[in-house]
Design a protein around this motif. Structure first.
Motif, PDB file in Angstrom:
ATOM      1  N   LEU A 190       0.786  -1.036  -0.136  1.00 57.49           N
ATOM      2  CA  LEU A 190       0.060  -0.086  -0.190  1.00 57.49           C
ATOM      3  C   LEU A 190       0.691   1.379  -0.190  1.00 57.49           C
ATOM      4  O   LEU A 190       2.000   1.335   0.792  1.00 57.49           O
ATOM      5  CB  LEU A 190      -1.017   0.044   1.014  1.00 57.49           C
ATOM      6  CG  LEU A 190      -1.854  -1.128   1.275  1.00 57.49           C
ATOM      7  CD1 LEU A 190      -2.747  -1.016   2.769  1.00 57.49           C
ATOM      8  CD2 LEU A 190      -3.126  -0.798   0.301  1.00 57.49           C
ATOM      9  N   PRO A 191       0.417   2.269  -0.706  1.00 59.28           N
ATOM     10  CA  PRO A 191       1.288   3.628  -0.556  1.00 59.28           C
ATOM     11  C   PRO A 191       0.887   4.386   0.586  1.00 59.28           C
ATOM     12  O   PRO A 191      -0.146   4.093   1.233  1.00 59.28           O
ATOM     13  CB  PRO A 191       0.896   4.192  -1.965  1.00 59.28           C
ATOM     14  CG  PRO A 191      -0.656   3.669  -1.907  1.00 59.28           C
ATOM     15  CD  PRO A 191      -0.696   2.303  -1.938  1.00 59.28           C
ATOM     16  N   LEU A 192       1.650   5.390   0.801  1.00 64.39           N
ATOM     17  CA  LEU A 192       1.365   6.188   1.892  1.00 64.39           C
ATOM     18  C   LEU A 192      -0.166   6.915   1.661  1.00 64.39           C
ATOM     19  O   LEU A 192      -0.097   7.410   0.660  1.00 64.39           O
ATOM     20  CB  LEU A 192       2.481   7.296   2.207  1.00 64.39           C
ATOM     21  CG  LEU A 192       2.668   8.053   3.247  1.00 64.39           C
ATOM     22  CD1 LEU A 192       3.142   7.135   4.282  1.00 64.39           C
ATOM     23  CD2 LEU A 192       3.627   9.157   3.225  1.00 64.39           C
ATOM     24  N   PRO A 193      -0.982   6.870   2.820  1.00 69.45           N
ATOM     25  CA  PRO A 193      -2.249   7.582   2.406  1.00 69.45           C
ATOM     26  C   PRO A 193      -2.339   8.955   2.193  1.00 69.45           C
ATOM     27  O   PRO A 193      -1.644   9.635   2.994  1.00 69.45           O
ATOM     28  CB  PRO A 193      -2.965   7.102   3.863  1.00 69.45           C
ATOM     29  CG  PRO A 193      -1.947   6.872   4.690  1.00 69.45           C
ATOM     30  CD  PRO A 193      -0.821   6.450   4.139  1.00 69.45           C
ATOM     31  N   GLU A 194      -2.914   9.706   1.339  1.00 72.63           N
ATOM     32  CA  GLU A 194      -3.383  10.921   1.264  1.00 72.63           C
ATOM     33  C   GLU A 194      -4.580  11.549   1.490  1.00 72.63           C
ATOM     34  O   GLU A 194      -4.663  12.593   2.179  1.00 72.63           O
ATOM     35  CB  GLU A 194      -2.699  11.188  -0.204  1.00 72.63           C
ATOM     36  CG  GLU A 194      -1.425  11.280  -0.609  1.00 72.63           C
ATOM     37  CD  GLU A 194      -1.101  11.571  -1.854  1.00 72.63           C
ATOM     38  OE1 GLU A 194      -1.699  12.461  -2.684  1.00 72.63           O
ATOM     39  OE2 GLU A 194      -0.063  10.922  -2.884  1.00 72.63           O
ATOM     40  N   THR A 195      -5.632  10.594   0.933  1.00 68.95           N
ATOM     41  CA  THR A 195      -6.889  10.832   1.051  1.00 68.95           C
ATOM     42  C   THR A 195      -7.590  10.185   2.194  1.00 68.95           C
ATOM     43  O   THR A 195      -7.066   9.394   2.629  1.00 68.95           O
ATOM     44  CB  THR A 195      -7.883  10.735  -0.237  1.00 68.95           C
ATOM     45  OG1 THR A 195      -7.939   9.365  -0.131  1.00 68.95           O
ATOM     46  CG2 THR A 195      -7.347  11.405  -1.416  1.00 68.95           C
ATOM     47  N   ILE A 196      -8.716  10.765   2.705  1.00 71.05           N
ATOM     48  CA  ILE A 196      -9.737  10.045   3.729  1.00 71.05           C
ATOM     49  C   ILE A 196      -9.858   8.564   3.111  1.00 71.05           C
ATOM     50  O   ILE A 196      -9.857   7.561   3.886  1.00 71.05           O
ATOM     51  CB  ILE A 196     -11.083  10.679   4.069  1.00 71.05           C
ATOM     52  CG1 ILE A 196     -10.692  11.971   4.718  1.00 71.05           C
ATOM     53  CG2 ILE A 196     -11.808   9.848   4.895  1.00 71.05           C
ATOM     54  CD1 ILE A 196     -10.139  11.800   6.055  1.00 71.05           C
TER      55      ILE A 196
END
Length: 530
Positions: A190-196
């Protein structure tokens, strides 16, 4: 509820009257004569809450090397009155009611009910203008050189009321934001989260694919949602939990539709087991435990007391464990976060007032002024030369006592033993500590990422009110804050239906929130005309 308050007051009163429970150390320490002009041979009392990083190593002020050295250098003997952890507000109320006041009180005086002017007029603390003018040459000189900070320190009637903690550079104003277990993200692809939506995906994966008990945790002490009130998660919906401004107009976040969206999002996450079920009672120690043991994999906390403290402990358990800062969440990818943690140069925290009852006001002023002197500046920021720092090429460099403590103390804990640079106090924080304190690449990255918000644009300036305005505002907000906390908690826990948000807002209106907004607006308008 009334019985609980009575019981707490009694317990706190008992504590404050107990020398063993509240006074740090004993009478064996000898005070040396000062070489800096501070008053020697005086004994004074000092009321303050012990910082968590220091308290995790030594239980009382008198056992902390910094406070021993401060007394040694100034020749002043201090008896510390130490309220129970996370109970400073309640303990101060008991202290003030008792009439038995110490010489100095370290507290968030700008949040005192009715404001610091009321604390002065009610006879609790001294107006310091004349005392600073006559006996605090170092603070006086600093404020003359920094008129923008001088303006922040004064009440609406021009009174000084504390010896302040001041952040000496804009880069020191951001130190907190989202933190995740990057090794888990990598393992799960998984990538680093940006959005909710990203965050929901990540937390769900932590729960379902890693078996994490409480994927997201944060502080719920000293008040509900304390860990996210600077704008974490809630800011993605365009609001804060408190006051902010848009184009010169004051707003109160919990009245806005975005706050309801935030609560319903957290309600869903809580129902899915993605949020710590004990978040309402989570304090710094439980937060540490959750992150270090792997009970949780994401939070919002500090670069120093969070990443810097946890990463070494995680590495001891698992060499692959890695923390990573994340940007403040947004709703749509590519958006600039509207809010994020951003402190003021002078925030009010850690300011030291002098009691009206003190028989040693001049000596107290001279002691507190020491922190702004060249020698005091080095002690408060770097400790003792040859012990906690040494000079290299004209610059102070922390020794391994801080960076690689022999007893495996985290840098935040070691600094709290020998300095006050990582947690408030009567001095100016030095930027030179940051690059050394933030020794990990994740910490340096964190400050850059967390600073990339529009928080400065929307945050309320430091705006003093008159005593009358402050008293009215505090009276309103005591009730409003309690109701907002109740509403927030019940909606997140599923104890109230979503429709109750409107009913709660109607109650908030009945508590005169519109008048509180008006008072903030009046103060904001005045500050702009100065």
């Amino acid at each position: 509820m009334k019985r609980i308050h009575i019981r707490v007051r009694c317990l706190l009163a008992a504590c404050l009257l107990s020398l063993a429970g509240c006074y740090g150390g004993d009478d064996k320490q000898s005070a040396s004569e000062s070489s800096t002009g501070a008053p020697g041979g005086v004994t004074m009392t000092y009321w303050a809450e012990l910082n968590g990083n220091a308290g995790s190593v030594k239980p009382t002020f008198q056992e902390v090397p910094f406070f021993q050295e401060w007394q040694k250098r100034t020749g002043v003997r201090l008896k510390f009155i130490q309220p129970p952890a996370n109970q400073a507000k309640e303990a101060l109320n008991v202290l003030l009611a008792s009439g038995e006041l110490p010489d100095m009180i370290e507290y968030e005086w700008n949040r005192f009910p009715g404001g610091p002017v009321k604390a002065i007029n009610d006879g609790y603390i001294l107006r310091l203008n004349d005392l600073i003018d006559k006996h605090a040459p170092h603070l006086k000189a600093y404020l003359k050189e920094h008129p923008e900070i001088d303006k922040q320190l004064k009440t609406d009637d021009g009174s000084y009321y504390v010896f302040p903690f001041i952040r000496g550079d804009d880069l020191l104003r951001t130190y907190q934001g989202p933190i995740l277990r990057k090794d888990w993200l990598d393992e799960l692809g998984l990538p680093l989260p940006e959005t909710i939506e990203d965050w929901h995906t990540v937390l769900k994966a932590f729960k379902e694919r890693k078996g994490v008990l409480a994927p997201l945790t944060f502080l719920g002490v000293p008040n509900t949602l304390f860990g996210v009130e600077h704008g974490g998660f809630v800011g993605a919906f365009g609001v804060k939990k408190g006051f902010y401004q848009e184009d010169g107009k004051v707003k109160f976040g919990p009245l806005e539709a975005g706050y309801k969206q935030f609560l319903l999002t957290f309600r869903q996450w809580y129902a899915e087991g993605l949020i710590d079920r004990n978040f309402a009672t989570s304090d710094a120690k439980t937060l540490d435990s959750s992150m270090v043991t792997g009970r949780s994999g994401a939070t919002i906390w500090n670069a120093g007391a969070g990443i810097g403290k946890w990463q070494p402990l995680l590495t001891e358990r698992d060499a692959k464990a890695q923390l990573e800062p994340a940007p403040y969440p947004v709703l749509k990818r590519g958006e600039q976060p509207k809010f994020g943690q951003r402190s003021y140069s002078y925030e009010g925290t850690g300011g030291v007032a002098i009691s009206r009852k003190s028989l040693h006001a001049e000596e107290a002023v001279q002691l507190l002024d020491y922190g702004y002197s060249p020698e005091g500046h080095m002690l408060f920021n770097f400790g003792v030369e040859g012990v906690s720092y040494r000079m290299e090429d004209g610059q102070p460099k922390y020794t391994e006592l801080i960076t690689n403590h022999p007893d495996k103390l985290a840098p935040a804990q070691a600094l709290a033993m020998y300095t006050r640079v990582s947690y408030f106090g009567p001095f100016v924080q030095d930027l030179r500590f940051m690059d050394q304190f933030y020794t990990l690449p994740q910490q340096k990255k964190a400050v850059r990422i967390w600073s990339d918000t529009d928080a400065d644009r929307y945050m309320m300036p430091q705006i003093p009110m008159t005593e009358k305005e402050n008293a009215e505002f505090s009276s309103i907000m005591n009730d409003v804050t309690a109701l907002v906390d109740e509403m927030s908690l019940k909606l997140i826990l599923g104890m109230e239906p979503p429709e109750s948000f409107e009913a709660y807002n109607a109650q908030i209106k009945q508590l005169k929130i519109d008048r509180a907004i008006q008072l903030q607006q009046m103060a904001l308008d005045r500050s702009r005309s100065r």
